[in-house]
Design an enzyme around this catalytic site. Sequence first.
Site, PDB file in Angstrom:
ATOM      1  N   GLY A  14       5.858  22.149   5.358  1.00 14.17           N
ATOM      2  CA  GLY A  14       7.197  21.588   5.220  1.00 14.17           C
ATOM      3  C   GLY A  14       7.816  21.800   3.859  1.00 14.17           C
ATOM      4  N   ASN A  15       7.559  22.957   3.266  1.00 11.88           N
ATOM      5  CA  ASN A  15       8.021  23.199   1.907  1.00 11.88           C
ATOM      6  C   ASN A  15       8.131  24.703   1.676  1.00 11.88           C
ATOM      7  OD1 ASN A  15       8.775  22.558  -0.647  1.00 11.88           O
ATOM      8  ND2 ASN A  15       6.779  21.810  -1.316  1.00 11.88           N
ATOM      9  N   HIS A  41       9.237  30.020   3.410  1.00 14.68           N
ATOM     10  CA  HIS A  41       9.332  28.592   3.719  1.00 14.68           C
ATOM     11  C   HIS A  41       8.297  28.317   4.796  1.00 14.68           C
ATOM     12  CE1 HIS A  41      11.163  24.627   3.959  1.00 14.68           C
ATOM     13  NE2 HIS A  41      10.806  24.684   5.241  1.00 14.68           N
ATOM     14  N   CYS A  42       7.342  27.473   4.501  1.00 12.61           N
ATOM     15  CA  CYS A  42       6.231  27.219   5.412  1.00 12.61           C
ATOM     16  C   CYS A  42       6.520  25.974   6.248  1.00 12.61           C
ATOM     17  CB  CYS A  42       4.938  27.034   4.634  1.00 12.61           C
ATOM     18  SG  CYS A  42       3.505  26.824   5.701  1.00 12.61           S
ATOM     19  N   PRO A  43       6.688  26.142   7.551  1.00 15.08           N
ATOM     20  CA  PRO A  43       6.944  24.963   8.385  1.00 15.08           C
ATOM     21  C   PRO A  43       5.717  24.074   8.532  1.00 15.08           C
ATOM     22  CG  PRO A  43       6.731  26.918   9.756  1.00 15.08           C
ATOM     23  CD  PRO A  43       6.698  27.384   8.324  1.00 15.08           C
TER      24      PRO A  43
END
Length: 186
Positions: free
Chosen positions: A59-60, A54-56
């Site tokens: 945001g996805n 999950h890539c902050p």
Amino acid sequence: MGTSTYRLPARTMEVVINKYVVKLKYCYTCKMFRPPRTSHCSVCDNCVERFDHHCPWVGNCVGKRNYRYFYAFILSLSFLTAFIFACVVTHLTLRSQRDGFLTTLKTTPARYPFDANNSVVCFFSVWSIVGLSGFHTYLVASNLTTNEDIKGSWSNKRGSEFANPYSHKSILTNCCAVLCGPFHPR
């Protein structure tokens, strides 16, 4: 009066993929056995196939359907940062031949990346972005996900019975499988 008891499904199920036994886990939130390489993202609250992370920053979740776009993004970003850094160094070098290096550093706007505070930020941003794209290039060539690499799911240290069943044993084939594979529906 009969009592109805609800029996929970088994927690795991084993399947064979390329002669390797892979355990499928049951997701109690989504109420299904997760397909191979699928994980439940606690942030998005759904199961993501070929879950990478999950890539902050975007945001996805990064997974099977959008990994090629994420990889293209970080690869192009690393080329951009390397290009900007090279242009700044070239500008300072060419200008310092005419005016001298110290005078150039005092007068040109290109001095800011080489300022005491900014040089540290510039150096680490270039190498962290280039390092990130290098790490994901290794993952693409190995047909691994970040999640599998961090957990050591198919680590060579664990023996040949834990070899990566998804690897095609060729870097070019792995790259084509990850980056040029078919588009999958939602």
